[in-house]
Enzyme design. Sequence first.
Site, PDB file in Angstrom:
ATOM      1  N   HIS A  23       0.825  -1.195   0.000  1.00 14.39           N
ATOM      2  CA  HIS A  23       0.000   0.000   0.000  1.00 14.39           C
ATOM      3  C   HIS A  23       0.864   1.252   0.000  1.00 14.39           C
ATOM      4  CE1 HIS A  23      -3.403  -2.637   1.129  1.00 14.39           C
ATOM      5  NE2 HIS A  23      -4.138  -1.666   0.622  1.00 14.39           N
ATOM      6  N   LYS A  28      -0.784   4.894   4.495  1.00 16.72           N
ATOM      7  CA  LYS A  28      -1.692   3.947   5.151  1.00 16.72           C
ATOM      8  C   LYS A  28      -1.217   3.706   6.573  1.00 16.72           C
ATOM      9  CE  LYS A  28      -4.058  -0.488   4.653  1.00 16.72           C
ATOM     10  NZ  LYS A  28      -5.367   0.162   4.934  1.00 16.72           N
TER      11      LYS A  28
END
Length: 238
Positions: free
Chosen positions: A133, A137
Site C-alpha cells: 500500500h 496507510k
Amino acid sequence: MKIALLGYGRMGQAIESIAIERGHEIVLKIDKNIESYNLEEIGIDVAIDFSIPDAAFKNITSCFKAGIPVVSGTTGWLDQYDEAVEICNKNNAAFIYASNFSLGVNIFFELNKRLAGMMKNLDEYGVEIEEIHHTKKLDAPSGTAISLAEQIIEVNDRKNGWHLETASDNEIPVFAKRIEDVPGTHTVSYTSKIDDIEIMHTAHSREGFAKGAVVAAEWLNGKTGVHTMRDVLSSLFE
C-alpha cells in the site's frame, strides 16, 4: 440518496465524486466532531464512514442512534465491532462493514475461499500473504490482508492464526510493504518444492473502493440489520 460522509480524506473525496456522478447528494461532511451535528434534522438516507480508527465507533453509533444506515470501511476499531452491532440492532438501523469495498476485491475474496478449500489437504504447500500500500496507510497489515488470512484459517485445520512477517508452522505469514502512491496490491501464494500457485488483486486507483462503497450504500438504503458485501454481490450477480 442524501449521503453523509464520515471522514473527508482522500477516500471521502473519491466517494463524493462517485456519489455525485451517480445522482446522489452529499448533505454532510464530517472530519472529527460528529456530536456537534443534529443528525436527525439533516435528512440523511445513509452514511459512509472512512474516518480514522479513533473516531469510527463514535461516528457509526451516533448514526445508528439517529436511525441512519451506515456503510463503514474504517479499519483499526474492530475490538468494538460487537458493541456497534448491538447498538445497530437496538435502534433498528442498518450496517455493512467491509475491510475492502472494491467489487473486484470482493470477487477476489470468493476466489481466495475457493482456493483455500482446494488446498487445505495439500500439506506440501506453504501459504503466505503479501500486501502493498501507499506510505500514508496507517495500519499494517491491511484489513484486506487480515480478511484473506482469516478466510484461509477458517477452512485449513493446519493454520490457527496469522503473524506479521515471521510465523510459526501453524500460522500464516503476512508481509506488509509501503511504497509511495500504491493504492493496494494483495497476493496469496501457495509454494511447494514442485511449483507455486498465486492469486493477485491489484488496484489501479481509489475509484474501485469508492464505487463499491457507494454501491453498498445504494443497496443498504431502506434496509435494517447487519449485512455484508457478499449480500451486495449476490444482488449484483444473481
